[in-house]
Design a protein around this motif. Sequence first.
Motif, PDB file in Angstrom:
ATOM      1  N   ASP C  68       0.526  -0.832   0.211  1.00 18.15           N
ATOM      2  CA  ASP C  68       0.358  -0.037  -0.241  1.00 18.15           C
ATOM      3  C   ASP C  68       0.788   0.880  -0.029  1.00 18.15           C
ATOM      4  O   ASP C  68       1.273   2.493  -0.856  1.00 18.15           O
ATOM      5  CB  ASP C  68      -0.725  -0.115   1.459  1.00 18.15           C
ATOM      6  N   ILE C  69       1.518   0.969   1.179  1.00 16.10           N
ATOM      7  CA  ILE C  69       2.436   2.485   0.762  1.00 16.10           C
ATOM      8  C   ILE C  69       3.533   2.518  -0.186  1.00 16.10           C
ATOM      9  O   ILE C  69       3.453   3.818  -0.142  1.00 16.10           O
ATOM     10  CB  ILE C  69       3.136   2.220   2.238  1.00 16.10           C
ATOM     11  N   ALA C  70       3.786   1.507  -0.491  1.00 13.77           N
ATOM     12  CA  ALA C  70       5.101   1.738  -1.451  1.00 13.77           C
ATOM     13  C   ALA C  70       4.523   2.457  -3.367  1.00 13.77           C
ATOM     14  O   ALA C  70       5.004   3.051  -3.939  1.00 13.77           O
ATOM     15  CB  ALA C  70       5.589   0.691  -1.347  1.00 13.77           C
ATOM     16  N   ILE C  71       3.156   1.836  -3.645  1.00 13.87           N
ATOM     17  CA  ILE C  71       2.805   1.514  -4.269  1.00 13.87           C
ATOM     18  C   ILE C  71       2.063   2.682  -4.453  1.00 13.87           C
ATOM     19  O   ILE C  71       2.505   3.332  -6.077  1.00 13.87           O
ATOM     20  CB  ILE C  71       1.967  -0.229  -5.204  1.00 13.87           C
ATOM     21  N   LYS C  72       1.339   3.050  -4.032  1.00 14.04           N
ATOM     22  CA  LYS C  72      -0.286   3.814  -4.167  1.00 14.04           C
ATOM     23  C   LYS C  72       0.576   5.550  -4.082  1.00 14.04           C
ATOM     24  O   LYS C  72       0.075   6.354  -5.726  1.00 14.04           O
ATOM     25  CB  LYS C  72      -1.243   3.773  -3.194  1.00 14.04           C
ATOM     26  N   PRO C  73       0.941   5.945  -3.317  1.00  9.26           N
ATOM     27  CA  PRO C  73       1.649   7.188  -3.048  1.00  9.26           C
ATOM     28  C   PRO C  73       2.658   7.494  -4.345  1.00  9.26           C
ATOM     29  O   PRO C  73       2.516   8.908  -5.053  1.00  9.26           O
ATOM     30  CB  PRO C  73       2.665   7.565  -1.622  1.00  9.26           C
ATOM     31  N   LEU C  74       3.775   6.486  -4.640  1.00  9.34           N
ATOM     32  CA  LEU C  74       5.151   6.765  -5.475  1.00  9.34           C
ATOM     33  C   LEU C  74       4.139   7.130  -7.210  1.00  9.34           C
ATOM     34  O   LEU C  74       3.945   8.130  -7.912  1.00  9.34           O
ATOM     35  CB  LEU C  74       5.299   6.008  -6.125  1.00  9.34           C
ATOM     36  N   ILE C  75       3.089   7.179  -7.926  1.00 10.18           N
ATOM     37  CA  ILE C  75       2.268   6.443  -8.844  1.00 10.18           C
ATOM     38  C   ILE C  75       1.482   8.848  -8.923  1.00 10.18           C
ATOM     39  O   ILE C  75       1.532   9.250 -10.203  1.00 10.18           O
ATOM     40  CB  ILE C  75       0.714   5.672  -9.092  1.00 10.18           C
ATOM     41  N   GLU C  76       1.110   8.713  -7.626  1.00  6.14           N
ATOM     42  CA  GLU C  76       0.328   9.851  -7.739  1.00  6.14           C
ATOM     43  C   GLU C  76       1.884  11.270  -7.751  1.00  6.14           C
ATOM     44  O   GLU C  76       1.171  12.358  -8.322  1.00  6.14           O
ATOM     45  CB  GLU C  76      -0.635  10.144  -6.425  1.00  6.14           C
ATOM     46  N   LEU C  77       2.633  10.632  -6.865  1.00  8.29           N
ATOM     47  CA  LEU C  77       2.917  11.849  -6.502  1.00  8.29           C
ATOM     48  C   LEU C  77       3.932  12.018  -8.474  1.00  8.29           C
ATOM     49  O   LEU C  77       4.466  13.180  -8.786  1.00  8.29           O
ATOM     50  CB  LEU C  77       4.821  11.057  -6.129  1.00  8.29           C
ATOM     51  N   THR C  78       3.611  11.021  -8.806  1.00 10.77           N
ATOM     52  CA  THR C  78       5.113  10.791 -10.307  1.00 10.77           C
ATOM     53  C   THR C  78       3.802  12.160 -10.865  1.00 10.77           C
ATOM     54  O   THR C  78       4.696  12.518 -11.633  1.00 10.77           O
ATOM     55  CB  THR C  78       5.116  10.154 -11.007  1.00 10.77           C
ATOM     56  N   ARG C  79       2.830  11.655 -10.841  1.00 12.77           N
ATOM     57  CA  ARG C  79       1.493  12.345 -12.093  1.00 12.77           C
ATOM     58  C   ARG C  79       1.507  14.102 -12.012  1.00 12.77           C
ATOM     59  O   ARG C  79       1.534  14.028 -12.840  1.00 12.77           O
ATOM     60  CB  ARG C  79       0.215  11.917 -11.437  1.00 12.77           C
ATOM     61  N   ALA C  80       2.079  13.903 -10.726  1.00 12.63           N
ATOM     62  CA  ALA C  80       2.285  15.492 -11.290  1.00 12.63           C
ATOM     63  C   ALA C  80       2.898  15.998 -10.123  1.00 12.63           C
ATOM     64  O   ALA C  80       2.736  16.252  -8.899  1.00 12.63           O
ATOM     65  CB  ALA C  80       0.688  16.379 -10.626  1.00 12.63           C
ATOM     66  N   LYS C  81       4.167  17.110  -9.972  1.00 12.59           N
ATOM     67  CA  LYS C  81       5.384  17.028  -8.944  1.00 12.59           C
ATOM     68  C   LYS C  81       4.606  18.532  -8.662  1.00 12.59           C
ATOM     69  O   LYS C  81       4.582  19.358  -8.749  1.00 12.59           O
ATOM     70  CB  LYS C  81       6.772  17.829 -10.247  1.00 12.59           C
ATOM     71  N   LYS C  82       4.551  17.873  -7.303  1.00  8.14           N
ATOM     72  CA  LYS C  82       3.820  19.553  -6.314  1.00  8.14           C
ATOM     73  C   LYS C  82       5.502  19.930  -6.099  1.00  8.14           C
ATOM     74  O   LYS C  82       6.479  19.500  -6.100  1.00  8.14           O
ATOM     75  CB  LYS C  82       2.730  18.556  -5.452  1.00  8.14           C
ATOM     76  N   ASN C  83       4.795  21.090  -5.198  1.00 12.98           N
ATOM     77  CA  ASN C  83       5.524  21.672  -4.163  1.00 12.98           C
ATOM     78  C   ASN C  83       5.362  21.008  -2.554  1.00 12.98           C
ATOM     79  O   ASN C  83       4.654  20.642  -3.148  1.00 12.98           O
ATOM     80  CB  ASN C  83       5.474  22.760  -4.035  1.00 12.98           C
ATOM     81  N   GLY C  84       6.895  21.169  -2.179  1.00 10.06           N
ATOM     82  CA  GLY C  84       7.010  20.441  -0.961  1.00 10.06           C
ATOM     83  C   GLY C  84       5.499  20.641  -0.150  1.00 10.06           C
ATOM     84  O   GLY C  84       5.659  19.405   0.547  1.00 10.06           O
ATOM     85  N   GLN C  85       5.060  21.298   0.524  1.00 10.90           N
ATOM     86  CA  GLN C  85       3.846  21.780   0.712  1.00 10.90           C
ATOM     87  C   GLN C  85       3.093  20.443   0.646  1.00 10.90           C
ATOM     88  O   GLN C  85       2.717  19.934   1.306  1.00 10.90           O
ATOM     89  CB  GLN C  85       3.042  22.932   0.881  1.00 10.90           C
ATOM     90  N   ASP C  86       2.841  20.517  -0.882  1.00 14.35           N
ATOM     91  CA  ASP C  86       1.514  19.926  -1.355  1.00 14.35           C
ATOM     92  C   ASP C  86       2.414  18.426  -1.134  1.00 14.35           C
ATOM     93  O   ASP C  86       0.934  17.516  -0.965  1.00 14.35           O
ATOM     94  CB  ASP C  86       1.226  20.315  -3.178  1.00 14.35           C
ATOM     95  N   PHE C  87       3.507  18.405  -1.648  1.00 17.81           N
ATOM     96  CA  PHE C  87       3.471  17.461  -1.463  1.00 17.81           C
ATOM     97  C   PHE C  87       3.301  16.193   0.169  1.00 17.81           C
ATOM     98  O   PHE C  87       2.595  14.799   0.367  1.00 17.81           O
ATOM     99  CB  PHE C  87       5.660  16.357  -1.992  1.00 17.81           C
TER     100      PHE C  87
END
Lengths: 201, 201, 201, 201
Positions: C68-87
């Motif tokens: 759960d932790i490894a897969i889900k968030p990484l997908i969302e992360l790469t989808r939109a490069k966010k700023n630190g706060q949003d990340f």
Amino acid sequence: MKKSEQTEQKIMLAAGEIFSEKGYSAASTSEIAKKAGVSEGTVFRYFSTKKELLVRLVKYGIEMFSEDIAIKPLIELTRAKKNGQDFLYEVSMNRYDLWVKYRNLFKIVIHELSFHMEIKELFDKYICEKVESILSSTYEDYIKSGDFREDIDSHSAIRSFSGMIFILFMEHAHSNENSREKMQRDIKTTIDIFINGVGKK
Amino acid sequence: MKKSEQTEQKIMLAAGEIFSEKGYSAASTSEIAKKAGVSEGTVFRYFSTKKELLVRLVKYGIEMFSEDIAIKPLIELTRAKKNGQDFLYEVSMNRYDLWVKYRNLFKIVIHELSFHMEIKELFDKYICEKVESILSSTYEDYIKSGDFREDIDSHSAIRSFSGMIFILFMEHAHSNENSREKMQRDIKTTIDIFINGVGKK
Amino acid sequence: MKKSEQTEQKIMLAAGEIFSEKGYSAASTSEIAKKAGVSEGTVFRYFSTKKELLVRLVKYGIEMFSEDIAIKPLIELTRAKKNGQDFLYEVSMNRYDLWVKYRNLFKIVIHELSFHMEIKELFDKYICEKVESILSSTYEDYIKSGDFREDIDSHSAIRSFSGMIFILFMEHAHSNENSREKMQRDIKTTIDIFINGVGKK
Amino acid sequence: MKKSEQTEQKIMLAAGEIFSEKGYSAASTSEIAKKAGVSEGTVFRYFSTKKELLVRLVKYGIEMFSEDIAIKPLIELTRAKKNGQDFLYEVSMNRYDLWVKYRNLFKIVIHELSFHMEIKELFDKYICEKVESILSSTYEDYIKSGDFREDIDSHSAIRSFSGMIFILFMEHAHSNENSREKMQRDIKTTIDIFINGVGKK
DNA sequence: GATGAATGAGACTTCATTCAT
DNA sequence: AATGAATGAAGTCTCATTCAT
């Protein structure tokens, strides 16, 4: 005797009866506790493990047996230098009485011998070696005094004699008609065979 | 041999090993099933009870032993009329070989004898009586032929001889140095004692 | 899913609830069996030991969590490069949802961590290291991109942030008013502190 | 100190060690008695129940801790009006020393918190509230004096700071390299993050 | 006031046996 | 015919608590 020692004795006594009756592993600690008249918890206050109960019980029994076998007969033996026949008779009857007294212990030892190293060691050290050492020195005396043949090594002789007596005890243990008188007669016959053989002169 | 008989054999074989190794009551049916390579359920298809497995196993083993002991030696015996010494030697070595072959069975029988009536009955009926009847008729032949003393009853003589041999086997079973050659020598010595006694002529 | 797997699941589920409710050592296998709707014997068909039940349960839970932790968030992360706060906000809320989902598991792990080496090892290997590795690489990206200070080592930063979030979760776990909305607000405040500090510019 | 008070202390001390080592419910009263050097009966003369022993032990520990935390640092604080950075550093190091001194107590409290209402209440009342009240009034002073931002509520700030420090202590407790010097450095970094944030100005 | 022997409820665990598949 | 999952009774052992001494 302190109360706690009494409790320990009661437990060992009960365990001795039940172990000899149904074997170590088929005996249950709850049954032992009930027979000893204590709670199961108490059994484990004195013996941290069922196995420890077995080992301590055997150790204690063998120690008592050791005293009985070592002290009593030697006194009687030195009192009157007997011929081989009479000596063996005394020894055998003495052993028979011990057998009766320690019946439960022997049954346990013989049964658990092959499953518990600790028991085997106690048996070898305190019974086999002790009996062999007592008998062999005497046996060799009889060789020197010209009563017994020199061409039979004492170990073989003692082993054979022990076997004859052992199986005699077994027969009595498993038969119904097992009076002391019959035993006396059987022992005499056995010794006759041992000393004179069955062959015709 | 049918497949179902094979399965039954496999189970009995496995049970024989495990019973002799740790005793009937400490052995578990699941261990037996695993060693036999069958499922636990299968064990109970063939033997409705753990106890039945024990009894059938012993019964089967004793039957095979019975054939071995009854047929083979008698043929050899009648073939050549030997003197007592040679006869006993043949018998003892034959018994020793049987002992080796049926080691597990004997261990089980001797151990469970006193806990299970059924085993004791099988033992008495198929082993004791059989051995006694074979030996006693021969023994009395030797008495009649003037080789053996008449004043020793054959039961006592046979018992004594059996005891000597039994304990010899036990010694070998529990010792490390237990070659067939040593056994041959020990048996000869034992027979010497039995026939001639240890007393000096 | 096979029936036997279902049973295993039922037992682990029940154990998870009871372990987290009263702690491993105060939980009894009989209670677990009852809650799982199986007999106590069945529990031990699947887990040879109460301790093994704990360890397998934790291992299994951690594996699921790991996915759960490894897969889900990484997908969302790469989808939109966010700023630190949003990340950090995304990560924290994701972690919060996982926390809710794995609440029992975490409670067990945190409690038994110090009493069972196996648990500690699983925790270190599959949680600490994993979380650290995920966060630290991202953290250093933010340093490189000039968003974060270079003079704070990433380990200290991550540790601090984890502590802030951890204790926030704890507060929610032990309080009654613990809605998702309040959590969202609290997380935003926490991230504000983490990125901007409490000192006045 | 009276003898009976000494005994009570000895028992609580022993209990503290064993509870923290293996957890309340895995600790046995007999082990505690042995470590305290008294009989099992004596334990129950002083504490009617194992649970009461836990609660009184925690209560007593927290009272001592309360005095330590309330009196000592406040004196030092008022003596010299420091800036926020230095104040937090003093507080943290002071807390660290207390942590070392009360390590066992904290371990017990943290573990048993969720299983025993009484402990949770003591924790909330004597630790959380106390710490919060001490810190929050000071924190608000710093807001008023213009050092800290006004848009962060003091509860969130304190919680965050506590979490950062708490997890730092945890890391040290579970790691091998845990000198006081390293702690001083780590605390300074943590405070830097807390006050200035990790974001670039 | 302190001891430690005794208890009994209940913990974990094993195992012969049954039964649906 | 064979499997192996499930059972539950019984086994060994622990432990908080009581009580006579």
